[in-house]
Write a protein that holds these residues in place. Sequence first.
Motif, PDB file in Angstrom:
ATOM      1  N   ARG A  20       0.812  -1.221   0.000  1.00  0.00           N
ATOM      2  CA  ARG A  20       0.000   0.000   0.000  1.00  0.00           C
ATOM      3  C   ARG A  20       0.842   1.267   0.000  1.00  0.00           C
ATOM      4  NH1 ARG A  20      -4.659   0.876  -1.531  1.00  0.00           N
ATOM      5  NH2 ARG A  20      -4.973   2.493   0.063  1.00  0.00           N
ATOM      6  N   THR A  21       2.087   1.143   0.494  1.00  0.00           N
ATOM      7  CA  THR A  21       2.916   2.341   0.635  1.00  0.00           C
ATOM      8  C   THR A  21       3.192   2.987  -0.711  1.00  0.00           C
ATOM      9  OG1 THR A  21       3.952   1.479   2.626  1.00  0.00           O
ATOM     10  CG2 THR A  21       5.110   3.226   1.462  1.00  0.00           C
ATOM     11  N   LYS A  22       3.524   2.148  -1.695  1.00  0.00           N
ATOM     12  CA  LYS A  22       3.831   2.693  -3.011  1.00  0.00           C
ATOM     13  C   LYS A  22       2.626   3.417  -3.604  1.00  0.00           C
ATOM     14  CE  LYS A  22       7.366  -0.776  -4.107  1.00  0.00           C
ATOM     15  NZ  LYS A  22       7.782  -1.861  -5.040  1.00  0.00           N
ATOM     16  N   ALA A  23       1.450   2.745  -3.482  1.00  0.00           N
ATOM     17  CA  ALA A  23       0.239   3.372  -4.034  1.00  0.00           C
ATOM     18  C   ALA A  23      -0.106   4.659  -3.282  1.00  0.00           C
ATOM     19  CB  ALA A  23      -0.925   2.384  -3.976  1.00  0.00           C
ATOM     20  N   LEU A  24       0.069   4.624  -1.957  1.00  0.00           N
ATOM     21  CA  LEU A  24      -0.261   5.808  -1.155  1.00  0.00           C
ATOM     22  C   LEU A  24       0.678   6.972  -1.434  1.00  0.00           C
ATOM     23  CD1 LEU A  24      -1.143   4.207   2.314  1.00  0.00           C
ATOM     24  CD2 LEU A  24      -2.706   5.287   0.693  1.00  0.00           C
ATOM     25  N   LYS A  25       1.956   6.646  -1.671  1.00  0.00           N
ATOM     26  CA  LYS A  25       2.904   7.724  -1.968  1.00  0.00           C
ATOM     27  C   LYS A  25       2.508   8.472  -3.233  1.00  0.00           C
ATOM     28  CE  LYS A  25       7.066   5.965   0.313  1.00  0.00           C
ATOM     29  NZ  LYS A  25       8.451   5.456   0.117  1.00  0.00           N
ATOM     30  N   LEU A  26       2.133   7.697  -4.262  1.00  0.00           N
ATOM     31  CA  LEU A  26       1.705   8.319  -5.513  1.00  0.00           C
ATOM     32  C   LEU A  26       0.428   9.132  -5.308  1.00  0.00           C
ATOM     33  CD1 LEU A  26       2.031   8.689  -8.550  1.00  0.00           C
ATOM     34  CD2 LEU A  26       0.761   6.541  -8.879  1.00  0.00           C
ATOM     35  N   GLN A  64      -0.180  13.365  -5.511  1.00  0.00           N
ATOM     36  CA  GLN A  64      -1.232  14.005  -6.308  1.00  0.00           C
ATOM     37  C   GLN A  64      -2.164  14.845  -5.435  1.00  0.00           C
ATOM     38  OE1 GLN A  64      -3.038  10.648  -8.237  1.00  0.00           O
ATOM     39  NE2 GLN A  64      -1.412  10.457  -9.801  1.00  0.00           N
ATOM     40  N   ARG A  65      -2.482  14.317  -4.257  1.00  0.00           N
ATOM     41  CA  ARG A  65      -3.378  15.068  -3.360  1.00  0.00           C
ATOM     42  C   ARG A  65      -2.726  16.351  -2.860  1.00  0.00           C
ATOM     43  NH1 ARG A  65      -6.853  11.067   0.620  1.00  0.00           N
ATOM     44  NH2 ARG A  65      -7.978   9.954  -1.032  1.00  0.00           N
ATOM     45  N   LYS A  66      -1.424  16.278  -2.572  1.00  0.00           N
ATOM     46  CA  LYS A  66      -0.728  17.475  -2.095  1.00  0.00           C
ATOM     47  C   LYS A  66      -0.759  18.575  -3.144  1.00  0.00           C
ATOM     48  CE  LYS A  66       2.430  15.511   1.335  1.00  0.00           C
ATOM     49  NZ  LYS A  66       3.856  15.268   1.690  1.00  0.00           N
ATOM     50  N   ALA A  72      -3.053  18.927  -5.487  1.00  0.00           N
ATOM     51  CA  ALA A  72      -4.426  19.442  -5.551  1.00  0.00           C
ATOM     52  C   ALA A  72      -4.750  20.304  -4.337  1.00  0.00           C
ATOM     53  CB  ALA A  72      -5.407  18.275  -5.656  1.00  0.00           C
ATOM     54  N   GLU A  73      -4.319  19.862  -3.131  1.00  0.00           N
ATOM     55  CA  GLU A  73      -4.589  20.638  -1.919  1.00  0.00           C
ATOM     56  C   GLU A  73      -3.875  21.988  -1.946  1.00  0.00           C
ATOM     57  OE1 GLU A  73      -3.454  18.203   1.319  1.00  0.00           O
ATOM     58  OE2 GLU A  73      -5.199  16.868   1.183  1.00  0.00           O
ATOM     59  N   THR A  74      -2.652  21.994  -2.471  1.00  0.00           N
ATOM     60  CA  THR A  74      -1.915  23.255  -2.565  1.00  0.00           C
ATOM     61  C   THR A  74      -2.646  24.243  -3.468  1.00  0.00           C
ATOM     62  OG1 THR A  74       0.172  22.096  -2.221  1.00  0.00           O
ATOM     63  CG2 THR A  74       0.287  24.299  -3.177  1.00  0.00           C
ATOM     64  N   ALA A  75      -3.113  23.752  -4.616  1.00  0.00           N
ATOM     65  CA  ALA A  75      -3.841  24.625  -5.539  1.00  0.00           C
ATOM     66  C   ALA A  75      -5.137  25.125  -4.911  1.00  0.00           C
ATOM     67  CB  ALA A  75      -4.127  23.872  -6.841  1.00  0.00           C
ATOM     68  N   ILE A  76      -5.880  24.194  -4.248  1.00  0.00           N
ATOM     69  CA  ILE A  76      -7.142  24.596  -3.607  1.00  0.00           C
ATOM     70  C   ILE A  76      -6.883  25.570  -2.463  1.00  0.00           C
ATOM     71  CG2 ILE A  76      -9.090  23.746  -2.253  1.00  0.00           C
ATOM     72  CD1 ILE A  76      -8.935  21.160  -3.880  1.00  0.00           C
ATOM     73  N   SER A  77      -5.820  25.319  -1.687  1.00  0.00           N
ATOM     74  CA  SER A  77      -5.494  26.203  -0.564  1.00  0.00           C
ATOM     75  C   SER A  77      -5.158  27.610  -1.031  1.00  0.00           C
ATOM     76  CB  SER A  77      -4.327  25.614   0.234  1.00  0.00           C
ATOM     77  OG  SER A  77      -3.951  26.477   1.282  1.00  0.00           O
ATOM     78  N   GLU A  78      -4.369  27.718  -2.104  1.00  0.00           N
ATOM     79  CA  GLU A  78      -4.025  29.036  -2.630  1.00  0.00           C
ATOM     80  C   GLU A  78      -5.267  29.763  -3.128  1.00  0.00           C
ATOM     81  OE1 GLU A  78      -1.223  30.662  -2.577  1.00  0.00           O
ATOM     82  OE2 GLU A  78      -0.244  29.042  -1.480  1.00  0.00           O
ATOM     83  N   LEU A  79      -6.130  29.032  -3.836  1.00  0.00           N
ATOM     84  CA  LEU A  79      -7.363  29.639  -4.334  1.00  0.00           C
ATOM     85  C   LEU A  79      -8.264  30.066  -3.188  1.00  0.00           C
ATOM     86  CD1 LEU A  79      -9.099  30.347  -6.783  1.00  0.00           C
ATOM     87  CD2 LEU A  79     -10.048  28.035  -6.692  1.00  0.00           C
ATOM     88  N   SER A  80      -8.343  29.215  -2.124  1.00  0.00           N
ATOM     89  CA  SER A  80      -9.172  29.541  -0.963  1.00  0.00           C
ATOM     90  C   SER A  80      -8.647  30.775  -0.235  1.00  0.00           C
ATOM     91  CB  SER A  80      -9.225  28.347  -0.013  1.00  0.00           C
ATOM     92  OG  SER A  80      -9.938  28.658   1.153  1.00  0.00           O
ATOM     93  N   LYS A  81      -7.307  30.852  -0.099  1.00  0.00           N
ATOM     94  CA  LYS A  81      -6.721  32.022   0.567  1.00  0.00           C
ATOM     95  C   LYS A  81      -7.008  33.304  -0.212  1.00  0.00           C
ATOM     96  CE  LYS A  81      -2.923  29.584   2.894  1.00  0.00           C
ATOM     97  NZ  LYS A  81      -1.446  29.416   2.956  1.00  0.00           N
TER      98      LYS A  81
END
Length: 670
Positions: free
Chosen positions: A289-295, A299-301, A303-312
């Motif tokens: 699961r580690t390999k799949a979770l890392k990938l 990807q989530r980071k 997306a979260e970074t983009a959403i966080s910047e837009l939210s700010k």
Amino acid sequence: MKKLVNIICTLSLFGFAFFALAVCAQENQTIVFGVHSKTAPLEWRNNGVDQGFNVELMARIGQITGKRIKVRRKTFQQLLADVHNPDSLIDVIAVVSPVTVERVLSQSDPIYATHAKAYTLQGKSFINGWHDLKGKRVAIKKGAFVDIYISGQAQDFERVDVDLYETGFQLLIKQQVDVVIAENFVARRLMPLYPSVRSSSDPLMYGAFNFVSNHKNAMLMEQINAAIRQLKLSGEYDRLVNKWFGTGREKVDLNSAQQRLLSLAILISLISAIGMILTGYISLSLRKRTKALKLELTQRKKAETAISELSKQFQAVLDGIPHGVTLFNRAGECLWSNDNNNDLLNNPDFHYLDGQPFDLSSTLFEAINNNKSIIADMVIHKQYWQLQLHLIGSEQAVILLEETTEQQQLRQANDEASRLASLGELSAGIAHEINNPTGIIVHAIAFINDALADLSVAANHYQQQNPFWNIAGLTPTPAMDELKLSGQSIMDGAERISRIVCDLKRYALPTVSDEYQLIQLNEVVQASLRLTANQIKNLKVVTHLQNPSPTIKGDEQQLNQVLINLIQNACHAIVLDATTYDDQHLSISTSIEQQFACLTVTDKGQGMDQATLQRITEPFFTTRRSSGGSGLGLSVCSRIIKQHQAKMQIKSRIGQGTTVIIRFPLESET
């Protein structure tokens, strides 16, 4: 034989005395220490062996004083009775004394500090002080330091005496009492046994543990105090305190602790064995699961970074809006707000412009049900707001709040200016109508004065023929003098009316051009005084006018407006009373200073502080809002003065009056 008997008796008496002395000496080398095992954390028993702070402390005191320690375990009431009994075998007991009350018995230095608090069942209200105990059933341990503290004081509660603090806790569980006032250390031991009891107050009183003895043992108490001080100086006392009273620690029964630790150790061992088996299985799954979770995490980071910047960015925009923005659902719950003035929506003083009250819940319900937006003007504490309610979907609405006080004031000022313009036109018409009869009066009184001059000769001749002839109840000579004075008074009044009407017509004329004319500054002062004659009739006004009059270039109507406004402000600031009636109230002067023509207005009014002085020319700022002031007078004057290339200086102090100096560019007549 008799002599032998005497010798035996003597030896017997000597032996008995020796035995008594030996017993007495042994007793003098022993300290009998009374112990109450249920007064934690002083004493505990482990496998039948006494231990505790006082046991160890008394053992060390015995070693220092060279005395043997004997422990006698009794009830608390028996210990209290023994310590008050001079013949008791108990030498010393440990009790708690309130810090504000001194015991009559001989006692040692304070051993350890403690306090007493109120304890109630879970869910009961907090006890903030003795006054909160009024009318409650309060358990008090008889003879304890709480009992000593409250004895002799007024008690607004129902006291229930108990033999032990634990008895009080049991009554509390049975709801036979409402509150137990217990010593802190005892309550700490008892509360784990009674989980439904909680501490419900801050310390209500403070006390200290002491060794207490009868006065017959005063010498013994001095030896004990000396030993305690020696232990404190050596640091051994602190080690005992940390051992038995360590901060946050609670002494427990060692047997039960060992049993619990053993059970816990077995449970932990079982859990560890099972954990080792599961760990091997889980580690294999985790690697996959580690390999799949890392990938997925990468990807989530992103997306979260983009959403966080837009939210700010979005949040910064919303927070930067000066108006209130609040999102509600149908139930009236606030989902989001930028916290700008949204508290007004629930303020009972927030109402519609027509006076109707505003209710947030009903307004939201009506707007969402009818699927319509609402725009309304609101008022609160003389502040004006515009409320806009717009629907978002079918279950939510956003409310926008924008302050419109300044726009409302500008609207009112515009209405006032329109009324003043209409009044100016009306004044010009009225002035024209007044001027016509005034001209008739002037011409008629001139004819009457000429006629009186001719009739005075005939009156003298007729008086000689008829000595009893009177005119209006007066003899002819004084009557003719009165007629002449009356005629002159009518002529002066008519001329004054004519001048005032002329000044009023010039003041009411609109400014149709920016081309200023040469005007005499003294004439501006005289015209303004005539127009304000009614306001200054009760004041002592002094004028000092430069001769010849300073000449400036400007609009006489606008300068009259400036000076009239300054005179009216001075009238409002001056308070007439018996002490100032004869003083100079208002002074107006003209002068020439270098290349400037100066107009100075000085009043002996109430004056202004620095905060008011700094804002005096701001639009809508006034100190007379309650009496009808609009705050536009000096603002308009300041604009007119700047248009004339002049400068205005205002000086004022509280209680000493105000001086306004206007400096105009000096013009020379050619």
